[in-house]
Design a protein around this motif. Structure first.
Motif, PDB file in Angstrom:
ATOM      1  N   ILE A  67       0.851  -1.201   0.000  1.00  0.00           N
ATOM      2  CA  ILE A  67       0.000   0.000   0.000  1.00  0.00           C
ATOM      3  C   ILE A  67       0.883   1.245   0.000  1.00  0.00           C
ATOM      4  CG2 ILE A  67      -1.656   1.351   1.359  1.00  0.00           C
ATOM      5  CD1 ILE A  67      -2.861  -1.380   2.271  1.00  0.00           C
TER       6      ILE A  67
ATOM      7  N   CYS B  26       2.643   1.628  -3.447  1.00  0.00           N
ATOM      8  CA  CYS B  26       1.711   2.006  -4.520  1.00  0.00           C
ATOM      9  C   CYS B  26       1.177   3.423  -4.335  1.00  0.00           C
ATOM     10  CB  CYS B  26       0.565   1.005  -4.601  1.00  0.00           C
ATOM     11  SG  CYS B  26       1.075  -0.574  -5.321  1.00  0.00           S
TER      12      CYS B  26
ATOM     13  N   ILE C 204      -5.616   3.858  -0.169  1.00  0.00           N
ATOM     14  CA  ILE C 204      -6.105   2.485  -0.158  1.00  0.00           C
ATOM     15  C   ILE C 204      -6.076   1.970   1.267  1.00  0.00           C
ATOM     16  CG2 ILE C 204      -5.703   0.118  -0.964  1.00  0.00           C
ATOM     17  CD1 ILE C 204      -4.343   1.349  -3.431  1.00  0.00           C
TER      18      ILE C 204
ATOM     19  N   PHE D  90      -6.901  -1.684   3.438  1.00  0.00           N
ATOM     20  CA  PHE D  90      -7.195  -3.116   3.348  1.00  0.00           C
ATOM     21  C   PHE D  90      -7.712  -3.587   4.697  1.00  0.00           C
ATOM     22  CE2 PHE D  90      -5.889  -7.564   3.988  1.00  0.00           C
ATOM     23  CZ  PHE D  90      -6.687  -8.143   3.018  1.00  0.00           C
TER      24      PHE D  90
ATOM     25  N   ILE E 188      -4.139  -4.608  -4.902  1.00  0.00           N
ATOM     26  CA  ILE E 188      -3.654  -3.261  -4.567  1.00  0.00           C
ATOM     27  C   ILE E 188      -2.996  -2.624  -5.793  1.00  0.00           C
ATOM     28  CG2 ILE E 188      -1.914  -2.007  -3.213  1.00  0.00           C
ATOM     29  CD1 ILE E 188      -2.523  -4.109  -0.941  1.00  0.00           C
TER      30      ILE E 188
ATOM     31  N   SER F 224      -4.240   0.630  -7.790  1.00  0.00           N
ATOM     32  CA  SER F 224      -3.288   1.738  -7.913  1.00  0.00           C
ATOM     33  C   SER F 224      -3.137   2.201  -9.352  1.00  0.00           C
ATOM     34  CB  SER F 224      -1.936   1.338  -7.342  1.00  0.00           C
ATOM     35  OG  SER F 224      -2.010   1.298  -5.932  1.00  0.00           O
TER      36      SER F 224
ATOM     37  N   ASP G 238      -1.878   3.322   6.414  1.00  0.00           N
ATOM     38  CA  ASP G 238      -1.625   2.220   5.485  1.00  0.00           C
ATOM     39  C   ASP G 238      -1.751   0.868   6.174  1.00  0.00           C
ATOM     40  OD1 ASP G 238      -1.012   4.075   3.477  1.00  0.00           O
ATOM     41  OD2 ASP G 238       1.087   4.157   4.096  1.00  0.00           O
TER      42      ASP G 238
END
Length: 168
Positions: free
Chosen positions: A36, A39, A47, A49, A140, A144, A163
Motif C-alpha cells: 500500500i 503504490c 487504499i 485493506f 492493490i 493503484s 496504510d
C-alpha cells in the motif's frame, strides 16, 4: 431459514481467528502494508485493506452481505474523508472468501463497477489457491493503476489515511 443461510451461518461460526492468521500471517500483513505504501507513492489516492474473519450472529441472522458490511466499514474508517474523494477500501470477509471494493465518489466516477468487480474476482481466484498475500498485493496494484491514471502523484503526496492493515 433456507439451507443456504444455515450453511453460511455454520461456516461463519466455524471460521476462526486461527484460520485468519493462517491465511494472513504477520509477515503477510506487513507485506500488504508495504505494498500500500509503495503504490500510494505513485498517486494521490488512498487504499485501505480490511480483513474480517466472520460476521457476528446478528448480521448473519439478518443475512447481511459482504457488500453491505464493506460499506459499513468504509464509513466507520472514514475512507471517504480524503481531499480528492478517492479513498478505496478492499474488504475481505474470510468466512465467505468474498472480496468487495468500495470506492469513494471521486474515483468511482472514473472507474467502472465492472473494473472493480474484475479486481475482486482476480483476488478471489488467488484465494482459492491459498495465495492470499499475492492476491491482495495484485489487487492493490490493480487499484493503484486506476488511481495513478486519474489522480497521479504531484509532489505533495500527503498520506491522508493509515496504510496499516485492519483485522476485524
Amino acid at each position: 431459514m433456507s439451507n443456504f443461510n444455515i450453511k453460511r451461518i455454520t461456516k461463519h461460526l466455524l471460521t476462526t481467528h486461527y484460520q485468519l492468521r493462517s491465511a494472513f500471517p504477520p509477515l503477510s500483513l506487513q507485506a500488504i502494508e508495504q505494498a500500500i505504501k509503495t503504490c500510494e507513492s505513485n498517486h494521490l489516492g488512498e487504499i485501505r485493506f480490511v480483513v474480517e474473519t466472520a460476521l457476528d450472529c446478528g448480521p448473519l441472522l439478518r443475512d447481511q452481505t459482504a457488500r453491505t458490511r464493506a460499506i459499513e466499514v468504509f464509513s466507520q474508517l472514514h475512507i471517504w474523508d480524503t481531499a480528492h474523494n478517492n479513498g478505496v477500501l478492499i474488504y475481505v470477509l474470510l468466512a465467505d472468501r468474498d472480496v468487495e471494493i468500495v470506492a469513494d465518489r471521486g474515483i468511482h466516477a472514473k472507474a467502472t463497477a465492472d473494473e472493480w468487480e474484475q479486481i475482486c474476482r482476480m483476488m478471489e481466484s488467488a484465494f482459492k489457491l491459498d495465495q492470499y498475500e499475492d492476491g491482495v498485493i495484485r489487487g492493490i496494484q490493480a487499484i493503484s493503476q486506476h488511481l495513478a491514471k486519474h489522480f497521479p502523484a504531484d509532489g505533495d503526496n500527503l498520506n491522508e489515511l493509515p496504510d496499516a492493515v485492519v483485522v476485524l
